[in-house]
Structure formats: structure tokens, C-alpha cells
Design an enzyme around this catalytic site. Structure first.
Site, PDB file in Angstrom:
ATOM      1  N   ASN A  46      26.602  18.125 -36.748  1.00 45.47           N
ATOM      2  CA  ASN A  46      27.822  17.273 -35.785  1.00 45.47           C
ATOM      3  C   ASN A  46      28.479  18.333 -35.149  1.00 45.47           C
ATOM      4  O   ASN A  46      29.900  17.785 -35.331  1.00 45.47           O
ATOM      5  CB  ASN A  46      28.135  16.424 -36.572  1.00 45.47           C
ATOM      6  CG  ASN A  46      27.047  15.075 -36.886  1.00 45.47           C
ATOM      7  OD1 ASN A  46      26.288  14.870 -36.213  1.00 45.47           O
ATOM      8  ND2 ASN A  46      27.036  14.806 -38.701  1.00 45.47           N
ATOM      9  N   HIS A 132      27.860   2.101 -38.563  1.00 43.58           N
ATOM     10  CA  HIS A 132      27.962   2.978 -40.165  1.00 43.58           C
ATOM     11  C   HIS A 132      27.950   2.089 -40.912  1.00 43.58           C
ATOM     12  O   HIS A 132      28.656   1.156 -41.623  1.00 43.58           O
ATOM     13  CB  HIS A 132      29.201   4.258 -39.745  1.00 43.58           C
ATOM     14  CG  HIS A 132      28.323   5.005 -40.430  1.00 43.58           C
ATOM     15  ND1 HIS A 132      28.867   5.583 -41.528  1.00 43.58           N
ATOM     16  CD2 HIS A 132      27.916   6.020 -40.679  1.00 43.58           C
ATOM     17  CE1 HIS A 132      28.861   6.523 -42.311  1.00 43.58           C
ATOM     18  NE2 HIS A 132      27.554   7.144 -41.755  1.00 43.58           N
ATOM     19  N   GLU A 178      31.730   1.133 -32.633  1.00 46.63           N
ATOM     20  CA  GLU A 178      31.953   2.535 -32.863  1.00 46.63           C
ATOM     21  C   GLU A 178      31.823   3.162 -31.053  1.00 46.63           C
ATOM     22  O   GLU A 178      31.076   2.387 -30.136  1.00 46.63           O
ATOM     23  CB  GLU A 178      30.704   3.699 -33.431  1.00 46.63           C
ATOM     24  CG  GLU A 178      30.458   3.039 -34.705  1.00 46.63           C
ATOM     25  CD  GLU A 178      29.617   4.117 -35.611  1.00 46.63           C
ATOM     26  OE1 GLU A 178      28.938   5.105 -35.042  1.00 46.63           O
ATOM     27  OE2 GLU A 178      29.036   3.187 -36.707  1.00 46.63           O
ATOM     28  N   SER A 182      25.948   7.110 -33.941  1.00 47.24           N
ATOM     29  CA  SER A 182      25.414   8.826 -34.416  1.00 47.24           C
ATOM     30  C   SER A 182      23.764   8.611 -33.926  1.00 47.24           C
ATOM     31  O   SER A 182      23.734   9.870 -33.887  1.00 47.24           O
ATOM     32  CB  SER A 182      25.822   8.755 -35.629  1.00 47.24           C
ATOM     33  OG  SER A 182      25.474   8.694 -36.788  1.00 47.24           O
ATOM     34  N   ASP A 207      35.647   3.190 -34.174  1.00 45.89           N
ATOM     35  CA  ASP A 207      35.145   4.069 -35.146  1.00 45.89           C
ATOM     36  C   ASP A 207      34.950   5.790 -34.174  1.00 45.89           C
ATOM     37  O   ASP A 207      33.873   5.010 -33.127  1.00 45.89           O
ATOM     38  CB  ASP A 207      33.468   3.861 -36.133  1.00 45.89           C
ATOM     39  CG  ASP A 207      33.335   5.083 -37.078  1.00 45.89           C
ATOM     40  OD1 ASP A 207      34.048   5.941 -36.820  1.00 45.89           O
ATOM     41  OD2 ASP A 207      32.726   5.180 -38.411  1.00 45.89           O
ATOM     42  N   HIS A 210      32.509  10.479 -34.032  1.00 47.87           N
ATOM     43  CA  HIS A 210      31.395  10.916 -33.540  1.00 47.87           C
ATOM     44  C   HIS A 210      31.899  11.572 -31.788  1.00 47.87           C
ATOM     45  O   HIS A 210      31.091  11.990 -31.197  1.00 47.87           O
ATOM     46  CB  HIS A 210      30.065  10.724 -33.030  1.00 47.87           C
ATOM     47  CG  HIS A 210      29.545  10.190 -34.686  1.00 47.87           C
ATOM     48  ND1 HIS A 210      28.733  11.532 -34.923  1.00 47.87           N
ATOM     49  CD2 HIS A 210      29.677  10.001 -35.491  1.00 47.87           C
ATOM     50  CE1 HIS A 210      28.119  11.121 -36.015  1.00 47.87           C
ATOM     51  NE2 HIS A 210      28.008  10.058 -36.708  1.00 47.87           N
ATOM     52  N   LYS A 238      33.064  16.699 -37.882  1.00 49.91           N
ATOM     53  CA  LYS A 238      32.362  16.777 -36.819  1.00 49.91           C
ATOM     54  C   LYS A 238      32.917  17.963 -35.922  1.00 49.91           C
ATOM     55  O   LYS A 238      32.413  18.694 -36.287  1.00 49.91           O
ATOM     56  CB  LYS A 238      31.793  15.427 -36.755  1.00 49.91           C
ATOM     57  CG  LYS A 238      31.392  14.408 -37.344  1.00 49.91           C
ATOM     58  CD  LYS A 238      30.635  13.218 -36.602  1.00 49.91           C
ATOM     59  CE  LYS A 238      30.440  12.386 -38.007  1.00 49.91           C
ATOM     60  NZ  LYS A 238      31.071  12.400 -40.265  1.00 49.91           N
TER      61      LYS A 238
END
Length: 386
Positions: A46, A132, A178, A182, A207, A210, A238
Site C-alpha cells: 500500500n 474493514h 470507507e 481496500s 475511514d 486508503h 499506506k
């Protein structure tokens, strides 16, 4: 243990020689063999902006290491706070347009703290079905009632919000999503999501782990400028190329986290060298606000070329491109064949992803050689032909 061979997880570590030769290969735009096997070009980690080995991050971490030591030695409320912690929190808050930022040693820990701060046993949490695992653990720990809506489906979310209000009119509502998933590479329409939450009187936890560094204005995430997002969580492991995490929110909730969050109060503070590395990464992002957009455009090109080659076009925009294979064993075999071609990828299998959707998770990085896509397409063609 009843896990099938195709689903057994294994730890993979690179020797210092392998890692060094890999980095040299990336810098030189080519791959080199070694005594332990071919150097693998990284299409798995990542490290989206290729910052984990950036000279500025290394120099900042080394300087802080000599100044403060390896670890903080205590929690932030005892002896663990260092000037670099306060500086990173302040700079992040300014960059994100939030009143308060608090640092955590890990993203998992930050998400536990976030859910616990926004939900309790009286709360109904309505969460995207693919959030997640750390967020789900947070919901479980909070004692809240959990309902899950179809991935990025705002109509599904609204139906559950209406039902939740009907079932428990006075219960607090929390929506969790998110900004970049991911394993899917997809994003919700954050503005519409926030508006829907406001309409139904629900808090929104987003979230951004990423997305930060890549998506949004200057890489500041899809929640940037959206005041209806109650709390943001993000990580430094990340795009920031370091380690640790943070929560960003308004002053009142930040103070509540400081005073009441066990996940913040009862843990050793983020290692000062990691905080220094994250601060150096933030400075680089500010100085190069187009890095993320360039990566997004590169991702669009990769998606188009993969589709032209006969693969289902990976959904979403950004650096995460899931190549859906389906069968677990076939996915593992394809991963192995790509490694023989010098490309490191990750075969993602259930329960991380839904049954029947095993995939190669391809990840773009800022410093990948230009010829990487052609190498990938050839390796995939050769693997399928074999």
C-alpha cells in the site's frame, strides 16, 4: 485447523538483500536477479506514493531516532508525548480542515476508538457491508446494534435508516463507510452519503485509510471539505510510507477522545521516528499536490488496458485494481506465475472477500517503471495460455 490448502495464510518476508535489490530495480526501471531469486516488482503493498524509502522520510526518522529514541516509553498522558506528536497533529488538522487530530499507534486501534466514541449500546450502526474488520470489531465492542447496507448503495442505506428510525425512534444512528475500499478499489459518493446522513440525523464515520495521499483535493481524501462527516480515520502506513494512524474531528469530540478513549489513553504513544516520517511525508504531499491525481490517471489507463485484454474492467478509480479470478486455487496459481515473471501480487481469498470472488489485488505506486503495465499484460497472457 480445517482451513483448505487454498486458503491457508503464510507469512512472507524479504531478506535485506532481496529488498535492497528490489528497490534498486525500481529506481533503475528494471528488474535484477539475485542469489535468492529474481527481484520482484512490487504490485502488492500500500505504499502508493513510493515514500517508505524516500530520503526525506528516512532523514526525518533518523534525526528523531537520535533525538527521542526508538519508542515513546509511555502513553501520551504519562511520559510519551513529544513535540513531533503535537506538530504532526497540528499540521494534519490544518491540512484536513479539522479542529483536532489525535494520533494512534495503529489504524486498527484508531478505528476501535472512533466507533467507541460515536456509538454505545443504545446506538444503531448502519455500515457498508464491506467495511474493514477493525470497524466491525469496534461495533461489537461498543455494544451497538449493527445493520449492514449493500456496498456503496445509498438506496439500501436509506431503507435501513428509515427502518431503524421506525423501530427505535430515539436511538442514536451512526453510519460507517470507507472512502476507498481496500479490496474493491471503489468509493462511495461521499457528498451524497453525508447529505443522506444529515437528512436522517445520523453521524458519519469515514475511514480514509486508503484514500489519503491519493484521492480528493491535493490527496486530502474524499471527506475533505465535507463538514457533515463527523469523524475521519486515517493511517500513516499506506500513502504516508510510515506507520501509525489518527482520528480527525471537531474540538468537542477530540476532547472526549482525549478524556475517555481507552484506546488512546492506555497505550504507548506512536513511536517518535514514525511520527517524524509521517510529518515528512505530509510536507512532500503538500509540495506535490498532483501526485495523487497522476496516480489516478495512471489507474484509469491500466483499467482500460486490462479491459482491452479481456479482463473484467476493475471498478472504481485510484491505485487499487482488483483482478477478479473467482476460484481460490486458480488465483494462487496465477499469483505464482506472475512471481515467476518478476511481479509481486497478492491473491486475496475468502473470508477477506466474498465467496467465489478470489482476486489478484494489483496496486499502483508512483515510481513504478513505465513498462510495468506491458510486463503485466504479457505475464497474464502467458499464464492463461499455460
Amino acid at each position: 485447523m480445517s482451513t483448505s490448502p487454498a486458503r491457508r495464510r503464510q507469512l512472507r518476508s524479504w531478506s535485506p538483500t532481496e529488498r535492497r535489490e528490489h528497490l534498486q530495480a525500481v529506481a533503475a526501471g528494471s528488474k535484477h536477479g539475485s542469489a535468492t531469486g529474481p527481484a520482484l516488482l512490487d504490485l502488492a503493498s500500500n505504499d502508493y506514493l513510493s515514500l517508505c524509502r524516500h530520503p526525506c522520510l528516512i532523514a526525518a526518522a533518523e534525526a528523531q531516532l537520535r533525538n527521542s529514541g526508538v519508542g515513546a516509553g509511555g502513553s501520551r498522558l504519562v511520559s510519551g508525548s513529544r513535540p513531533v506528536h503535537a506538530q504532526l497533529e497540528s499540521e494534519l488538522a490544518c491540512w484536513l480542515g479539522r479542529d483536532r487530530v489525535l494520533l494512534f499507534p495503529s489504524g486498527f486501534q484508531a478505528n476501535l476508538a472512533a466507533v467507541s466514541a460515536l456509538a454505545n449500546r443504545h446506538t444503531t450502526v448502519v455500515a457498508d457491508r464491506l467495511i474493514h474488520h477493525s470497524l466491525l470489531v469496534g461495533v461489537q465492542a461498543s455494544g451497538a446494534r449493527l445493520r449492514r447496507f449493500a456496498h456503496n448503495d445509498l438506496e439500501s442505506l436509506e431503507r435501513l435508516l428509515l427502518r431503524s428510525r421506525s423501530d427505535r425512534p430515539q436511538a442514536p444512528l451512526l453510519v460507517i463507510s470507507e472512502s476507498l475500499f481496500s479490496m474493491e478499489g471503489t468509493s462511495p459518493p461521499v457528498h451524497d452519503l453525508a447529505a443522506l446522513c444529515e437528512r436522517h440525523g445520523a453521524h458519519l464515520l469515514l475511514d480514509e485509510a486508503h484514500a489519503l495521499g491519493v484521492l480528493g483535493n491535493g490527496g486530502r481524501g474524499l471527506g475533505f471539505g465535507e463538514e457533515r462527516v463527523t469523524m475521519l480515520s486515517g493511517t500513516f502506513g499506506k500513502a504516508f510510507g510510515s506507520g501509525g494512524a489518527f482520528l480527525a474531528c471537531d474540538s468537542e469530540r477530540g476532547e472526549k477522545l482525549l478524556q475517555e478513549s481507552g484506546a488512546f489513553r492506555y497505550t504507548t504513544a506512536l513511536a517518535p521516528p514514525l511520527a517524524a516520517g509521517a510529518l515528512a511525508a505530509l510536507e512532500l504531499m503538500r509540495a506535490n499536490p498532483d501526485w495523487g491525481h497522476q496516480l489516478v490517471l495512471r489507474g484509469d489507463n491500466w483499467r482500460d488496458r486490462l479491459a482491452e485484454a479481456g479482463w473484467a474492467r476493475p471498478k472504481g478509480r485510484g491505485p487499487i485494481l482488483p483482478l477478479i479470478v473467482g476460484d481460490d486455487q486458480h488465483c494462487l496459481k496465477l499469483q505464482h506465475q506472475l512471481e515467476l515473471a518478476g511481479l509481486l501480487t497478492a491473491a486475496i481469498r475468502p473470508p477477506t472477500v466474498p465467496e467465489g470472488s478470489a482476486r489478484l489485488r494489483l496496486v499502483l505506486h508512483r515510481c513504478l517503471p513505465d513498462e510495468t503495465l506491458e510486463s503485466l499484460l504479457k505475464a497474464l497472457s502467458d499464464a492463461l495460455a499455460a
